[in-house]
Design an enzyme around this catalytic site. Structure first.
Site, short mmCIF file in Angstrom:
data_model
loop_
_atom_site.label_atom_id
_atom_site.label_comp_id
_atom_site.label_asym_id
_atom_site.label_seq_id
_atom_site.Cartn_x
_atom_site.Cartn_y
_atom_site.Cartn_z
N VAL A 12 0.84 -1.21 0.00
CA VAL A 12 0.00 0.00 0.00
C VAL A 12 0.87 1.26 0.00
CG1 VAL A 12 -1.86 1.24 1.19
CG2 VAL A 12 -1.81 -1.27 1.25
N GLY A 127 -11.01 -1.56 1.75
CA GLY A 127 -10.02 -1.05 0.79
C GLY A 127 -10.41 0.27 0.15
N ILE A 129 -13.28 1.36 -1.02
CA ILE A 129 -14.67 1.86 -0.91
C ILE A 129 -14.74 2.89 0.23
CG2 ILE A 129 -17.09 1.25 -0.58
CD1 ILE A 129 -16.38 -1.66 -1.16
N LYS A 198 -12.63 -5.15 10.80
CA LYS A 198 -13.36 -4.12 10.03
C LYS A 198 -14.78 -3.95 10.59
CE LYS A 198 -10.62 -5.21 5.97
NZ LYS A 198 -10.45 -6.15 4.85
P1 NAP Z 1 3.22 -4.92 3.48
O1 NAP Z 1 3.26 -5.04 2.00
O2 NAP Z 1 3.65 -6.07 4.30
O3 NAP Z 1 4.08 -3.63 3.89
C1 NAP Z 1 4.45 -3.33 5.21
C2 NAP Z 1 5.57 -2.32 5.18
O4 NAP Z 1 5.87 -1.93 6.50
C3 NAP Z 1 6.86 -2.84 4.54
O5 NAP Z 1 7.47 -1.83 3.82
C4 NAP Z 1 7.71 -3.19 5.78
O6 NAP Z 1 9.11 -3.06 5.51
C5 NAP Z 1 7.28 -2.11 6.73
N1 NAP Z 1 7.43 -2.48 8.12
C6 NAP Z 1 6.81 -3.48 8.78
N2 NAP Z 1 7.21 -3.50 10.06
C7 NAP Z 1 8.09 -2.51 10.20
C8 NAP Z 1 8.88 -2.02 11.29
N3 NAP Z 1 8.81 -2.60 12.48
N4 NAP Z 1 9.65 -0.95 11.08
C9 NAP Z 1 9.75 -0.38 9.87
N5 NAP Z 1 9.04 -0.79 8.80
C10 NAP Z 1 8.23 -1.84 8.97
O7 NAP Z 1 1.75 -4.56 3.98
P2 NAP Z 1 0.58 -3.84 3.14
O8 NAP Z 1 -0.20 -4.87 2.41
O9 NAP Z 1 1.11 -2.66 2.44
O10 NAP Z 1 -0.37 -3.37 4.36
C11 NAP Z 1 -0.04 -2.27 5.15
C12 NAP Z 1 -1.23 -1.95 6.07
O11 NAP Z 1 -2.37 -1.67 5.27
C13 NAP Z 1 -1.65 -3.10 6.98
O12 NAP Z 1 -2.11 -2.56 8.20
C14 NAP Z 1 -2.80 -3.74 6.23
O13 NAP Z 1 -3.71 -4.40 7.08
C15 NAP Z 1 -3.43 -2.51 5.62
N6 NAP Z 1 -4.23 -2.76 4.40
C16 NAP Z 1 -3.70 -3.48 3.38
C17 NAP Z 1 -4.45 -3.67 2.24
C18 NAP Z 1 -3.93 -4.47 1.07
O14 NAP Z 1 -4.69 -4.72 0.13
N7 NAP Z 1 -2.64 -4.86 1.05
C19 NAP Z 1 -5.73 -3.12 2.14
C20 NAP Z 1 -6.24 -2.38 3.21
C21 NAP Z 1 -5.48 -2.20 4.35
P3 NAP Z 1 9.86 -4.02 4.45
O15 NAP Z 1 9.35 -3.60 3.11
O16 NAP Z 1 11.30 -3.73 4.65
O17 NAP Z 1 9.46 -5.42 4.81
N1 HSE Z 2 -6.25 -8.52 3.54
C1 HSE Z 2 -7.33 -7.60 3.38
C2 HSE Z 2 -8.38 -8.21 2.46
C3 HSE Z 2 -6.81 -6.32 2.79
O1 HSE Z 2 -8.08 -9.19 1.79
O2 HSE Z 2 -9.51 -7.71 2.43
C4 HSE Z 2 -7.86 -5.24 2.73
O3 HSE Z 2 -8.21 -4.81 4.00
#
Ligand code: NAP
Ligand code: HSE
Length: 419
Positions: A12, A127, A129, A198
């Site tokens: 994200v 996400g 929406i 959620k």
């Molecule tokens: P992700 O791809 O795993 O990215 C997490 C990022 O945070 C990575 O860059 C990681 O570093 C960094 N990170 C994690 N722990 C850390 C720490 N202790 N210190 C410094 N950096 C740290 O996760 P994501 O999918 O982007 O999701 C991020 C957030 O958005 C989560 O809360 C998730 O629930 C929420 N979310 C995600 C989605 C989705 O579709 N993916 C949708 C809605 C909400 P590295 O890159 O070095 O590993």
């Molecule tokens: N892991 C979550 C999903 C990301 O699949 O809906 C969006 O919150």
């Protein structure tokens, strides 16, 4: 110029940085100011990334930077993220997060800490929406009667592929991870916890209910088999993972579980990574929200909407929607008191007297059968496919417990609620 620090530049965070650049024209035209990402924080600085923002692995490089106005928390997790956003708020920085796990546990403390500092979290539910905006602002004149829908993109993607293409559970989970839909620990998705996080956020905005995941009924999709998907299809149902919040007098029931839904219903037709949520207000009636529930760009769209809102610096609604508690407080309904219709698949030895014994157990637990069908599953065993009239959750659970003790039951009965 509004300066932003992104803590967590993964799926994200990378999209947020990219879209702020790609769409800088429309974003600055809409806010009247330019938005710059001054610093991104990651865990592993050695990882190769397609990013052109300054990076650090020290969160204090963002938190201590006096020029940074907005901290965007996209690192995930609960306690570490809580410490980070707490520090940001104490330093007077606005916070934007997509972290539903953090909010599921700490939303009321964060509201208390934030006071007049902006704390926004649109991307935390469904996400791309804008459901938080709709519920907190657009529907604020209503008592909310119910919220029901598909709130986890990963599970919906998996169930759709399992249903339409017969793809195996593990293969499709790997694909959802590769596409950036799944949480870093995907058991949060398939176990129903992400949808529950959620639902709890929505329940706070709709009802002022301060519940934690441990307080509500949460089941995932790990036990959904091709066998039950095929039976569901045959009888005209789709299987979806649903989040349900329903007001019943002064009680509010909150639950997340897989459900059988008649295939002609709108929610049954929502496929792939899409989410769909129905909200019923006492004055507006039913409103429906549909769109991509996961994925970098879709989620970043909601994150940036919050940043734009902060850049505009208008008067905000209270973080969780209520200025003071609702008169005549609503209570969380006990899980045992939830009622529903149920589908049961009971694999039994195919011999005389079994059916009579099973219907006796149903009677003892006050469960009324609506339909019953027997299908052979091997030479000596059969599946009993049963749908019930509305029954109490406690009665169903007790009945299943008793069924499991009977010697002619070949495997644990499968139960899926019918919505
Ligand atoms: P992700 O791809 O795993 O990215 C997490 C990022 O945070 C990575 O860059 C990681 O570093 C960094 N990170 C994690 N722990 C850390 C720490 N202790 N210190 C410094 N950096 C740290 O996760 P994501 O999918 O982007 O999701 C991020 C957030 O958005 C989560 O809360 C998730 O629930 C929420 N979310 C995600 C989605 C989705 O579709 N993916 C949708 C809605 C909400 P590295 O890159 O070095 O590993
Ligand atoms: N892991 C979550 C999903 C990301 O699949 O809906 C969006 O919150």
């Amino acid at each position: 110029m509004l300066k932003v620090g992104i803590i967590g530049v993964g799926t994200v965070g990378t999209s947020v940085a990219q879209i702020l650049k790609d769409n800088a024209d429309v974003i600055s035209a809409r806010t009247g100011v330019a938005i710059e990402v001054k610093m991104g924080i990651v865990r592993d600085l050695e990882k190769v990334r397609d990013l052109d923002i300054p990076l650090s692995d020290n969160v204090d490089d963002v938190l201590d930077d006096e020029e940074i106005d907005v901290v965007v928390e996209l690192m995930g997790g609960v306690e570490e993220a809580f410490e980070v956003v707490k520090k940001a708020l104490l330093k007077g920085k606005a916070v934007v997060t997509a972290n539903k796990a953090l909010l599921a546990y700490h939303r009321y403390e964060l509201q208390e800490l934030a006071k007049d500092i902006a704390f926004e979290y649109e991307a935390s539910v469904a996400g791309g929406i804008p459901i938080i905006n709709a519920l907190r602002d657009g529907l604020s004149a209503n008592h909310i009667e119910s919220i029901m829908g598909i709130m986890n993109g990963t599970c919906n993607y998996m169930l759709t592929k399992m249903t339409n293409e017969g793809v195996a559970y593990n293969d499709i989970l790997k694909e959802a991870q590769r596409l950036g839909y799944a949480e870093s620990d995907p058991t949060f998705d398939v176990g129903g916890y992400d949808a529950a996080h959620k639902l709890l956020i929505l329940a706070s905005i709709a009802y002022g209910i301060d519940a934690k995941p441990e307080d509500i009924l949460i089941e995932g999709i790990q036990n959904i088999t091709q066998e039950d998907i095929a039976f569901a299809k045959e009888f005209g149902y789709a299987i979806k993972l649903l989040g349900i919040a329903k007001k019943d007098g002064n009680d509010v029931e909150l639950r997340v579980h897989a459900a059988l839904i008649r295939k002609e219903k709108m929610i049954a037709k929502i496929d792939g990574v899409m989410n769909g949520i129905s909200v019923v207000g006492d004055k507006v009636g039913e409103t429906l929200y549909y769109g991509p529930g996961a994925g970098g760009d879709a989620t970043a769209s909601a994150v940036i909407a919050n940043i734009i809102d902060i850049a505009r610096a208008g008067k905000k609604a209270p973080m969780l929607g209520f200025d003071k508690p609702l008169e005549g407080l609503l209570r969380l309904k006990a899980t045992d008191d939830i009622n529903s219709k149920y589908y049961l698949r009971i694999n039994v030895s195919d011999r005389a007297g079994v059916l009579a014994k099973i219907t006796k157990v149903f009677e003892i637990h006050n469960i009324s059968v609506e339909t019953m069908l027997q299908r052979p599953s091997s030479e000596s065993s059969a599946n009993l496919l049963i749908s019930t009239h509305i029954a109490l959750e406690k009665d169903i659970q007790d009945m299943i417990k008793e069924l499991r003790t009977l010697d002619f039951i070949k495997s644990a009965p499968v139960m899926i609620r019918i919505v």
